[in-house]
Every structure is written in C-alpha cells, then in structure tokens.
Motif scaffolding. Structure first.
Motif, PDB file in Angstrom:
ATOM      1  N   PRO A   1     -60.400 -44.865  16.955  1.00 32.21           N
ATOM      2  CA  PRO A   1     -60.293 -46.322  16.805  1.00 32.21           C
ATOM      3  C   PRO A   1     -61.599 -46.930  16.295  1.00 32.21           C
ATOM      4  N   LYS A   2     -61.484 -47.975  15.512  1.00 25.54           N
ATOM      5  CA  LYS A   2     -62.665 -48.628  14.940  1.00 25.54           C
ATOM      6  C   LYS A   2     -63.359 -49.555  15.935  1.00 25.54           C
ATOM      7  N   ASP A   3     -62.676 -49.876  17.034  1.00 22.86           N
ATOM      8  CA  ASP A   3     -63.224 -50.866  17.970  1.00 22.86           C
ATOM      9  C   ASP A   3     -63.735 -50.251  19.266  1.00 22.86           C
ATOM     10  N   LEU A   4     -64.021 -48.945  19.283  1.00 16.30           N
ATOM     11  CA  LEU A   4     -64.580 -48.332  20.492  1.00 16.30           C
ATOM     12  C   LEU A   4     -65.942 -48.946  20.801  1.00 16.30           C
ATOM     13  N   PRO A   5     -66.216 -49.256  22.077  1.00 13.40           N
ATOM     14  CA  PRO A   5     -67.534 -49.816  22.422  1.00 13.40           C
ATOM     15  C   PRO A   5     -68.644 -48.793  22.253  1.00 13.40           C
ATOM     16  N   LYS A   6     -69.860 -49.304  22.191  1.00 13.96           N
ATOM     17  CA  LYS A   6     -71.020 -48.455  21.905  1.00 13.96           C
ATOM     18  C   LYS A   6     -71.169 -47.285  22.876  1.00 13.96           C
ATOM     19  N   PRO A   7     -71.029 -47.464  24.222  1.00 15.83           N
ATOM     20  CA  PRO A   7     -71.195 -46.311  25.114  1.00 15.83           C
ATOM     21  C   PRO A   7     -70.231 -45.172  24.795  1.00 15.83           C
ATOM     22  N   ALA A   8     -68.990 -45.516  24.448  1.00 17.69           N
ATOM     23  CA  ALA A   8     -68.002 -44.485  24.129  1.00 17.69           C
ATOM     24  C   ALA A   8     -68.357 -43.775  22.835  1.00 17.69           C
ATOM     25  N   VAL A   9     -68.850 -44.533  21.852  1.00 19.61           N
ATOM     26  CA  VAL A   9     -69.222 -43.942  20.567  1.00 19.61           C
ATOM     27  C   VAL A   9     -70.450 -43.048  20.726  1.00 19.61           C
ATOM     28  N   THR A  10     -71.456 -43.533  21.442  1.00 18.92           N
ATOM     29  CA  THR A  10     -72.674 -42.746  21.662  1.00 18.92           C
ATOM     30  C   THR A  10     -72.362 -41.454  22.398  1.00 18.92           C
ATOM     31  N   ALA A  11     -71.507 -41.558  23.423  1.00 18.07           N
ATOM     32  CA  ALA A  11     -71.130 -40.375  24.190  1.00 18.07           C
ATOM     33  C   ALA A  11     -70.348 -39.391  23.333  1.00 18.07           C
ATOM     34  N   GLY A  12     -69.444 -39.913  22.520  1.00 17.11           N
ATOM     35  CA  GLY A  12     -68.657 -39.042  21.653  1.00 17.11           C
ATOM     36  C   GLY A  12     -69.505 -38.344  20.616  1.00 17.11           C
ATOM     37  N   LEU A  13     -70.467 -39.057  20.072  1.00 19.06           N
ATOM     38  CA  LEU A  13     -71.355 -38.469  19.067  1.00 19.06           C
ATOM     39  C   LEU A  13     -72.180 -37.342  19.678  1.00 19.06           C
ATOM     40  N   ALA A  14     -72.701 -37.572  20.883  1.00 17.03           N
ATOM     41  CA  ALA A  14     -73.492 -36.532  21.555  1.00 17.03           C
ATOM     42  C   ALA A  14     -72.638 -35.311  21.865  1.00 17.03           C
ATOM     43  N   ALA A  15     -71.425 -35.525  22.375  1.00 14.44           N
ATOM     44  CA  ALA A  15     -70.541 -34.402  22.702  1.00 14.44           C
ATOM     45  C   ALA A  15     -70.108 -33.657  21.450  1.00 14.44           C
ATOM     46  N   ALA A  16     -69.896 -34.390  20.355  1.00 21.97           N
ATOM     47  CA  ALA A  16     -69.501 -33.750  19.100  1.00 21.97           C
ATOM     48  C   ALA A  16     -70.613 -32.860  18.566  1.00 21.97           C
ATOM     49  N   ARG A  17     -71.851 -33.310  18.693  1.00 21.35           N
ATOM     50  CA  ARG A  17     -72.977 -32.516  18.203  1.00 21.35           C
ATOM     51  C   ARG A  17     -73.135 -31.220  18.994  1.00 21.35           C
ATOM     52  N   GLU A  18     -72.678 -31.228  20.233  1.00 22.97           N
ATOM     53  CA  GLU A  18     -72.756 -30.015  21.039  1.00 22.97           C
ATOM     54  C   GLU A  18     -71.845 -28.916  20.500  1.00 22.97           C
ATOM     55  N   LEU A  19     -70.874 -29.288  19.679  1.00 22.91           N
ATOM     56  CA  LEU A  19     -69.933 -28.313  19.133  1.00 22.91           C
ATOM     57  C   LEU A  19     -70.513 -27.553  17.949  1.00 22.91           C
ATOM     58  N   GLY A  20     -71.649 -28.006  17.435  1.00 22.89           N
ATOM     59  CA  GLY A  20     -72.235 -27.359  16.277  1.00 22.89           C
ATOM     60  C   GLY A  20     -71.368 -27.531  15.040  1.00 22.89           C
ATOM     61  N   LYS A  21     -71.207 -26.454  14.297  1.00 17.45           N
ATOM     62  CA  LYS A  21     -70.456 -26.503  13.040  1.00 17.45           C
ATOM     63  C   LYS A  21     -69.031 -26.990  13.264  1.00 17.45           C
ATOM     64  N   ARG A  22     -68.409 -26.607  14.380  1.00 20.93           N
ATOM     65  CA  ARG A  22     -67.025 -26.984  14.654  1.00 20.93           C
ATOM     66  C   ARG A  22     -66.859 -28.493  14.851  1.00 20.93           C
ATOM     67  N   GLY A  23     -67.952 -29.176  15.133  1.00 18.31           N
ATOM     68  CA  GLY A  23     -67.858 -30.611  15.385  1.00 18.31           C
ATOM     69  C   GLY A  23     -68.281 -31.486  14.224  1.00 18.31           C
ATOM     70  N   GLU A  24     -68.451 -30.924  13.031  1.00 17.16           N
ATOM     71  CA  GLU A  24     -68.986 -31.707  11.910  1.00 17.16           C
ATOM     72  C   GLU A  24     -68.080 -32.873  11.536  1.00 17.16           C
TER      73      GLU A  24
END
Length: 474
Positions: A138-161
C-alpha cells in the motif's frame, strides 16, 4: 499420535482457570491434533489470556478450518489491541497472504516499528509471500511500518531486492536527490579528498542500512558478514567501493549464502556454516544458527552475497563518500583502530525500577535488554541512547546499561567511566562520586559493569574503558 475424536480431558484443560503449566501444553496439543471442537475455547483464550494468547493463536492457525479462520479474522479487526492484531495478522498472513492481505496490511500499519518488523520477518519467511507483498504494498503505510519493512527486507539479501525497491519507493529517502550513475574511479578520487570518516561512521551505524546486523567491528556486531575491524588496512579502497556498489562481484570465501525451501513452503536463507549427512546449519542475518533437517528440504539455491544490491541508493553522494572514507580507515592507527579490547563497544540497555540494581539482576537474566553498539572509540552518544529509549516502555524513568569483560589473571583493574550517574561492578557499588576512576581488586574470569542513566538528563556520551581488562561482546 493424533486422536480419532477430540478427547474430553483435553477440552477440559482449555479454560482460563487452568494452571499455566497445564494450559499451555493442552493448547499446543489442540493445535497439533487439529481439534476442531477446541476452536471456541482457543478463541476465548486468544482474547482474554495473556499467558496463553500466543499459543492459542498459533493453535488456531494450525487448525485452520472455517471457524478458526473466522476467529483469527475477528482478532485482527480494528477493535482489538495492537498486540493481538499483530499475532493474528502473522497467523493469517503466513497461512495465505494473498487471501488475507487486506486484513494484514492494516494490522501492520498500527504497530510500532519493532512489532512491525517482527511481522514482516515472519511473512518474508513464507515461500512466495515476499513477491506478493512487493507487488501489493500500500502507498499509505505509515513511516514505522515502512522503516521496519525496509530493514527486514534488507536482511533477506539478494532474495529481498524487489522488496527493498518497493519499500524504498515509500520511504522518505526516496525523495532525496537522485545519486549520479556509479563511477568507481570518480568515487575513488573524491573519497580521498572529500570523504569524512567521522560522518561516515554515523552513516554505517544508521539503523535503516542494517550494516551492524551482519558485520562486526572490534568484536561488536553481527557475525553473518565478514569482520570489518581491519578492512581498511587490508583491502584497497577500490575493492571496498566495488564491494558496496556490487556486492555479488566479489564474495569473500565462506560468506556465500544459500536459500533452502522446505516441504511446508517455508524458506530459510543464510550463510552455510557447515553441513552433515542429516542437516544444514545456517547462520541467518540475525546471527542465529539454524539447524535444518535435510529430509525437510525440497530445494537449495545459491544466493551469493546476503548484502543486497542497491543498498547505496538511499544515500546521497556525500553520504557515500563519507561511508567509503570510514571503511577505508578501519584497522589503521588512529581514531578508528579497534584492535584493542580495552573499551566497551557493546552495552545492554533496559528500564529499571526504584529497587537497587542487585535486586534487578535476576529479572535481567530472564529478560535481556536492548543490545546497543558504540562508536569504534567506545562512545555511546546521547543520540544513540535516545534512539534505543524510543523502543523501551513509555515513561521509563531510570535506565540501566550493562557491559561485560574478562580478566585473565586476578589483580587490580582501573576503570575510566564517562557519563555514569551510578555504577556497580558485579553487584557491588562503585564510589564514582568520590573516585571517578575507581581501581578494584578482581578475581580472574568474567565480570559485568552496570551503569545507571537518567533518560531525562542523558550525558553527552557514555564510555567505559580500562587498560587492565578485555571487554567482550556477545
């Protein structure tokens, strides 16, 4: 063994009045045996029992019949507390994200950053779900959810690009001026003349980059990626720049990651620590060692570096130059030499009550605090402490910090403490009010230093050092 009929004795133990030592096993059995008749009792426990809530929601997920799904959907609704919504959203999302995404996203949106990151991690571990999330974010996710998602995605390495790209487009950093095309030779020259290593360390330690999750400096940090303590002294600057821009170009031996897909659809990624005829042992991005039975694995894929490409896209060109400058100084004589362990580079923070710290210690052993890493020189700055306080319960009036160290042989040890209001060494108070640099007789072995801080009046920085001991990070 799964019973042919729901055992009456089991159902009789699913009441809120049942002692916890009996209640939790009964709840888990109800889920493992998929006891449909237990759904009403499990639904009640999920709402009303703090002790059994997590187990009850997990059991409903295991049963997964229509009444159980209906109960989970009611638990994820907006009229429920955020903590209950978080667990129910995780259960529904890991069962069938596509079917339940319209319930899962709103539940994530009301969580704080730490809780949101826990949900994202669980969802990302389910086969196919990362791709579905990237496509439907969703385009309207609040900042804490986006920041958390970005950090968790980076933990996936290549699979999370794909996820990193999707979350980055929603983050504030997406509005930063676009960085010019990559030019390694230009970065090489400008890093030497314009890069600022002190600013670069702050970039390196930025939570959104999650560098410290995978890499350690001076023993403090993650163990998934190569140790960076001496990287500046051992690797040319052009190699460092290339490694940051194109992580898969040159992967250090022993740090190639793999992706394992299990029979239940769950996917696990990490660096292969070792394997034997029966199992794989992976180290994930959080540093945990995972034992994965080979019999449960249906597919194995090589991922290369866990560090995702495009990590620098969120940085301005100035920040890139500073980061390169910082990495290039590590291990060289001077302010960024981390070869000596005479300074505490890892602290554990937790809120403390009014009782003496000696009485707090049993509680601390059961509930570890927030691990916090210092700058290379050992300073834990006011801003760094404040960032962690935001993750502690609201209204925290007193803060305790703990560092650990060892002593090879018995003898005297002198400590220099900066920013401490009160201090204890192995539960015994240190007279820092009258002796700011106390000298203490210690036995050989492991010890712990504990500091009290006032969140309303934090020092410019906290620092503990001693030439007589070896500080350790775990």
């Amino acid at each position: 063994t799964r019973p042919s009929l729901p055992p009456a004795a089991l159902l009789g133990h699913l009441g809120a009045a049942t002692p916890v030592e009996l209640l939790l096993p009964a709840v888990r059995l109800a889920g493992a045996w998929k006891v449909a008749a237990a759904v009403p009792s499990l639904s009640m426990l999920a709402r009303d029992s703090d002790a059994a809530r997590l187990a009850a929601i997990a059991a409903l997920r295991e049963i997964a019949n229509e009444p159980a799904l209906t109960s989970l959907k009611e638990l994820v609704a907006g009229n429920q507390p955020a903590s209950i919504r978080a667990e129910a959203a995780t259960a529904l999302g890991t069962l069938d994200f596509k079917a339940h995404r319209d319930l899962v996203f709103p539940a994530i949106a009301v969580q704080d950053e730490k809780a949101a990151q826990t949900i994202w991690r669980a969802l990302f571990a389910t086969k196919g779900t990362p791709e579905q999330i990237a496509a439907a974010l969703p385009k309207d996710l609040p900042k804490p959810a986006v920041t958390a998602g970005l950090a968790a995605a980076r933990e996936l390495g290549k699979r999370g690009e794909a996820l990193v790209k999707a979350f980055t487009s929603l983050s504030e950093t997406a509005t930063s001026p676009a960085a010019p095309p990559v030019d390694t030779s230009r970065y090489l020259a400008r890093t030497k003349t314009e890069g600022d290593a002190q600013r670069g360390e702050l970039v390196y330690r930025r939570a959104s980059l999650v560098c410290t999750t995978c890499h350690a400096i001076g023993g403090a940090g993650g163990k998934v990626g190569p140790d960076l303590s001496s990287i500046g002294a051992s690797a040319p600057l052009d190699y460092l720049i290339e490694s940051m821009i194109a992580p898969n170009a040159k992967v250090k031996e022993g740090y190639n990651a793999i992706l394992l897909t299990q029979k239940d659809g769950k996917q696990l990624s990490g660096v292969l620590v070792r394997e034997n005829p029966d199992e794989f042992i992976l180290r994930d991005t959080l540093g945990n060692e995972l034992q994965v039975p080979k019999a449960s694995v249906t597919a194995r894929e090589n991922l290369g570096s866990l560090m995702p490409a495009g990590l620098l896209e969120q940085l301005t060109e100035r920040e890139r130059l500073d980061l390169f400058a910082f990495l290039s100084t590590l291990g060289k004589p001077g302010a960024f030499d981390s070869s000596k362990a005479n300074v505490a580079r890892q602290w554990e923070l937790w809120p403390a009550g009014p009782s003496p710290i000696a009485e707090e210690l049993p509680m601390i052993k059961r509930a570890p605090g927030l691990v916090t890493l210092t700058l290379v020189d050992g300073r834990l700055t006011r801003d760094m402490i404040t960032e962690k306080i935001a993750l502690l319960p609201a209204g925290t009036s007193s803060l305790h910090a703990r560092a650990r160290f060892t002593l090879a042989t018995a003898g005297k040890a002198k400590f220099n403490l900066t920013g401490a209001r009160k201090a204890w060494l192995d539960r015994s108070p240190l007279p820092i009010a009258s002796e700011p640099s106390p000298t203490v007789q210690l036995a050989a072995g492991a010890h712990q230093l504990e500091i009290e801080l006032d969140p309303a009046g934090l020092p410019e920085h906290l620092k503990a050092e001693s030439e007589d001991v070896t500080f350790i990070a775990e």
